[in-house]
Design a protein around this motif. Structure first.
Motif, PDB file in Angstrom:
ATOM      1  N   SER A 220      -0.631 -20.775  26.004  1.00 49.31           N
ATOM      2  CA  SER A 220       0.606 -21.505  26.303  1.00 49.31           C
ATOM      3  C   SER A 220       0.791 -21.749  27.789  1.00 49.31           C
ATOM      4  O   SER A 220       1.548 -22.645  28.189  1.00 49.31           O
ATOM      5  CB  SER A 220       1.810 -20.745  25.754  1.00 49.31           C
ATOM      6  OG  SER A 220       1.704 -20.584  24.348  1.00 49.31           O
ATOM      7  N   GLY A 221       0.133 -20.934  28.630  1.00 52.94           N
ATOM      8  CA  GLY A 221       0.202 -21.142  30.066  1.00 52.94           C
ATOM      9  C   GLY A 221       1.516 -20.711  30.685  1.00 52.94           C
ATOM     10  O   GLY A 221       2.308 -19.964  30.097  1.00 52.94           O
ATOM     11  N   VAL A 222       1.755 -21.204  31.889  1.00 51.67           N
ATOM     12  CA  VAL A 222       2.956 -20.889  32.665  1.00 51.67           C
ATOM     13  C   VAL A 222       3.676 -22.194  32.966  1.00 51.67           C
ATOM     14  O   VAL A 222       3.063 -23.148  33.461  1.00 51.67           O
ATOM     15  CB  VAL A 222       2.600 -20.159  33.978  1.00 51.67           C
ATOM     16  CG1 VAL A 222       3.871 -19.800  34.751  1.00 51.67           C
ATOM     17  CG2 VAL A 222       1.766 -18.917  33.695  1.00 51.67           C
ATOM     18  N   SER A 223       4.956 -22.244  32.662  1.00 50.05           N
ATOM     19  CA  SER A 223       5.750 -23.451  32.903  1.00 50.05           C
ATOM     20  C   SER A 223       6.885 -23.141  33.871  1.00 50.05           C
ATOM     21  O   SER A 223       7.156 -21.990  34.196  1.00 50.05           O
ATOM     22  CB  SER A 223       6.308 -23.999  31.587  1.00 50.05           C
ATOM     23  OG  SER A 223       7.133 -23.031  30.966  1.00 50.05           O
ATOM     24  N   PRO A 319      -4.993 -22.498  30.620  1.00 48.30           N
ATOM     25  CA  PRO A 319      -6.445 -22.395  30.812  1.00 48.30           C
ATOM     26  C   PRO A 319      -7.212 -23.667  30.475  1.00 48.30           C
ATOM     27  O   PRO A 319      -8.334 -23.846  30.953  1.00 48.30           O
ATOM     28  CB  PRO A 319      -6.831 -21.247  29.865  1.00 48.30           C
ATOM     29  CG  PRO A 319      -5.593 -20.430  29.721  1.00 48.30           C
ATOM     30  CD  PRO A 319      -4.466 -21.402  29.768  1.00 48.30           C
ATOM     31  N   ALA A 320      -6.641 -24.551  29.660  1.00 49.49           N
ATOM     32  CA  ALA A 320      -7.344 -25.782  29.294  1.00 49.49           C
ATOM     33  C   ALA A 320      -7.564 -26.713  30.484  1.00 49.49           C
ATOM     34  O   ALA A 320      -8.392 -27.623  30.413  1.00 49.49           O
ATOM     35  CB  ALA A 320      -6.563 -26.518  28.205  1.00 49.49           C
ATOM     36  N   SER A 321      -6.835 -26.484  31.575  1.00 45.97           N
ATOM     37  CA  SER A 321      -6.999 -27.325  32.771  1.00 45.97           C
ATOM     38  C   SER A 321      -8.175 -26.902  33.629  1.00 45.97           C
ATOM     39  O   SER A 321      -8.494 -27.586  34.612  1.00 45.97           O
ATOM     40  CB  SER A 321      -5.719 -27.286  33.618  1.00 45.97           C
ATOM     41  OG  SER A 321      -4.601 -27.726  32.877  1.00 45.97           O
ATOM     42  N   PHE A 322      -8.838 -25.778  33.291  1.00 44.82           N
ATOM     43  CA  PHE A 322      -9.872 -25.221  34.169  1.00 44.82           C
ATOM     44  C   PHE A 322     -11.137 -24.911  33.369  1.00 44.82           C
ATOM     45  O   PHE A 322     -11.687 -23.823  33.442  1.00 44.82           O
ATOM     46  CB  PHE A 322      -9.349 -23.967  34.863  1.00 44.82           C
ATOM     47  CG  PHE A 322      -8.025 -24.155  35.532  1.00 44.82           C
ATOM     48  CD1 PHE A 322      -7.921 -24.830  36.729  1.00 44.82           C
ATOM     49  CD2 PHE A 322      -6.852 -23.689  34.933  1.00 44.82           C
ATOM     50  CE1 PHE A 322      -6.691 -25.028  37.340  1.00 44.82           C
ATOM     51  CE2 PHE A 322      -5.623 -23.869  35.540  1.00 44.82           C
ATOM     52  CZ  PHE A 322      -5.544 -24.546  36.740  1.00 44.82           C
ATOM     53  N   THR A 323     -11.584 -25.872  32.598  1.00 39.15           N
ATOM     54  CA  THR A 323     -12.781 -25.697  31.784  1.00 39.15           C
ATOM     55  C   THR A 323     -14.038 -26.003  32.605  1.00 39.15           C
ATOM     56  O   THR A 323     -13.966 -26.407  33.774  1.00 39.15           O
ATOM     57  CB  THR A 323     -12.727 -26.621  30.562  1.00 39.15           C
ATOM     58  OG1 THR A 323     -12.651 -27.985  31.025  1.00 39.15           O
ATOM     59  CG2 THR A 323     -11.504 -26.313  29.718  1.00 39.15           C
ATOM     60  N   PHE A 324     -15.194 -25.836  31.956  1.00 40.86           N
ATOM     61  CA  PHE A 324     -16.456 -26.136  32.628  1.00 40.86           C
ATOM     62  C   PHE A 324     -16.544 -27.603  33.025  1.00 40.86           C
ATOM     63  O   PHE A 324     -17.221 -27.947  34.011  1.00 40.86           O
ATOM     64  CB  PHE A 324     -17.631 -25.760  31.717  1.00 40.86           C
ATOM     65  CG  PHE A 324     -18.953 -26.279  32.206  1.00 40.86           C
ATOM     66  CD1 PHE A 324     -19.559 -25.731  33.324  1.00 40.86           C
ATOM     67  CD2 PHE A 324     -19.588 -27.329  31.549  1.00 40.86           C
ATOM     68  CE1 PHE A 324     -20.775 -26.222  33.783  1.00 40.86           C
ATOM     69  CE2 PHE A 324     -20.790 -27.824  31.997  1.00 40.86           C
ATOM     70  CZ  PHE A 324     -21.391 -27.256  33.118  1.00 40.86           C
ATOM     71  N   PHE A 325     -15.867 -28.469  32.273  1.00 40.61           N
ATOM     72  CA  PHE A 325     -15.899 -29.901  32.608  1.00 40.61           C
ATOM     73  C   PHE A 325     -15.380 -30.142  34.019  1.00 40.61           C
ATOM     74  O   PHE A 325     -15.880 -31.018  34.734  1.00 40.61           O
ATOM     75  CB  PHE A 325     -15.075 -30.684  31.587  1.00 40.61           C
ATOM     76  CG  PHE A 325     -15.092 -32.168  31.810  1.00 40.61           C
ATOM     77  CD1 PHE A 325     -16.222 -32.915  31.511  1.00 40.61           C
ATOM     78  CD2 PHE A 325     -13.980 -32.808  32.324  1.00 40.61           C
ATOM     79  CE1 PHE A 325     -16.240 -34.283  31.726  1.00 40.61           C
ATOM     80  CE2 PHE A 325     -13.995 -34.173  32.535  1.00 40.61           C
ATOM     81  CZ  PHE A 325     -15.127 -34.916  32.246  1.00 40.61           C
TER      82      PHE A 325
END
Length: 408
Positions: A220-223, A319-325
């Motif tokens: 869910s991350g941090v908002s 975390p989805a903003s910091f993938t291997f891509f």
């Protein structure tokens, strides 16, 4: 004539291989078979033209190599001359600075957001350029330190109420410490082995952020992350974006100056010596351990700064903003622009960040265009858009210069 014959053979093979898929169409409702012969003609023409152009380009490349081998002191290419011309570089930087200073006043909030993303990737690319381009260490986990900087600001703001300006240096320091901690166990690794370890570290950081839900919020991350404050004034969304734009522009300018000064310094020359020949570097008395630690620490620190700015811009991270891509995109920026070249990294970021945004009308073909461009770059210009040039030193002592000329 031989090239035409080969291209015709390639065209015929493509027609044969794609015939069942592109020509024959079965209509199961009406129980009929449609024959789309125009598709076959398009494939034949496209395959012939692409094959002929490809062979012509390869022939030009080989003839250029032969000329460089035969002719001593061959004339450098136009892009190489531009990269080594200080007047051109200063002019480009000056014109770019004037344009970027006025852009937020002329474009919409959406366009300003795109420019902020572009400038963040410039910071990331310049930081990775220290590790990959200057020191010659293959690094595939840069997004992990980007995430460390972003989560440092997000958690400090959520749990302790710290603002952007206090968290900005802390994020850089935390990313640098993580980079140094990673460097210790990989001091003896080089090439593909180093790339695999850094890739694994990036995935470890992402998985920790996803699973440590009590601290990081998990998937869910941090908002609700605060944007940078401006002397306690309340800013609208558009004003806040403009303010963040000028902040990140200032950080980009500082990054360019710092990286350029680093390359010209004693530390930078040690990093370049490490890139050229690690064994000779150590034989000349350069401490290989300290040099690698400095490369990892300095390169990852800028990723931490960029992460703090990214968290302040989006006000939400996960975390989805910091993938291997992300790591792959940052490394592609460095390789495409020219490893070791600051101006090349900026152009690479423009190619990989700005152009895809402005080609959304061709969203179905963007990745194909990107892949084709990367393949062509690797074949015809592997040194990047602007290749870095070594420094030339002039002997000031006339007696020594005369002696050197006599010995020659």
């Amino acid at each position: 004539m031989q090239e035409l014959k080969k291209s015709l053979i390639v065209s015929a093979w493509f027609m044969f291989l794609t015939f069942p898929m592109l020509v024959i169409r079965v209509n199961t409702i009406e129980k009929t078979v449609e024959w789309r012969w125009m598709n076959l003609a398009y494939i034949a023409i496209a395959a012939f033209v692409l094959s002929f152009v490809w062979r012509w380009a390869m022939r030009r490349k080989e003839s250029g190599r032969a000329k460089e081998t035969v002719q001593a002191g061959a004339k450098p290419s136009f892009m190489d001359r531009l990269g080594s011309d200080k007047r051109f570089t200063v002019s480009i930087y000056g014109a770019a600075f004037a344009v970027f200073m006025t852009l937020p006043l002329l474009v919409s909030t959406y366009q300003t957001n795109i420019l902020i993303s572009f400038l963040i990737y410039v910071i990331l690319g310049l930081g990775l350029n220290i590790i990959v381009g200057v020191a010659g260490l293959l690094f595939l986990g840069h997004a992990a330190f980007y995430a460390i900087g972003a989560y440092t600001y997000a958690l400090l703001n959520q749990y302790f109420g710290l603002g952007f300006w206090i968290a900005l240096p802390i994020g850089g320091v935390m990313a640098a410490l993580a980079g140094i901690a990673l460097a210790f166990p990989v001091l003896r690794l080089r090439g593909d082995y180093l790339a695999i370890v850094t890739l694994g570290f990036g995935e470890i950081v992402r998985l920790v952020l996803e699973n440590w839900s009590d601290l990081t919020g998990g998937p869910s991350g941090v908002s609700g992350i605060q944007r940078p404050g401006f002397f306690g004034q309340e800013l609208t969304v558009a004003q806040a974006n403009t303010y963040i734009y000028y902040i990140v522009l200032g950080v980009v300018i500082v990054t360019i100056i710092a990286v350029q000064r680093l390359k010209d310094s004693r530390i930078g020359r040690a990093l370049q010596a490490l890139r050229e020949d690690e064994i000779a570097c150590q034989a000349m008395g350069i401490d290989r351990v300290n040099v690698k630690l400095m490369a990892f620490g300095l390169g990852t620190a800028w990723a931490g700064f960029a992460g703090v700015i990214f968290a302040a811009k989006t006000t939400f991270i996960n975390p989805a903003s910091f993938t291997f891509f992300e790591s792959a995109i940052i490394l592609s920026i460095v390789v495409l622009g020219g490893m070791g070249s600051n101006l090349g990294v900026i152009l690479g970021a423009a190619f990989l960040v700005l152009i895809p945004e402005y080609l959304r009308a061709f969203s179905e073909y963007r990745m194909i265009m990107f892949a084709v461009a990367m393949v062509l770059m690797m074949i015809f210009r592997p040194q990047g858009l602007i290749a870095p040039k070594g420094k030339t030193y002039v002997i000031d002592d006339p007696d020594l210069a005369r002696a050197q000329g006599g010995n020659a």
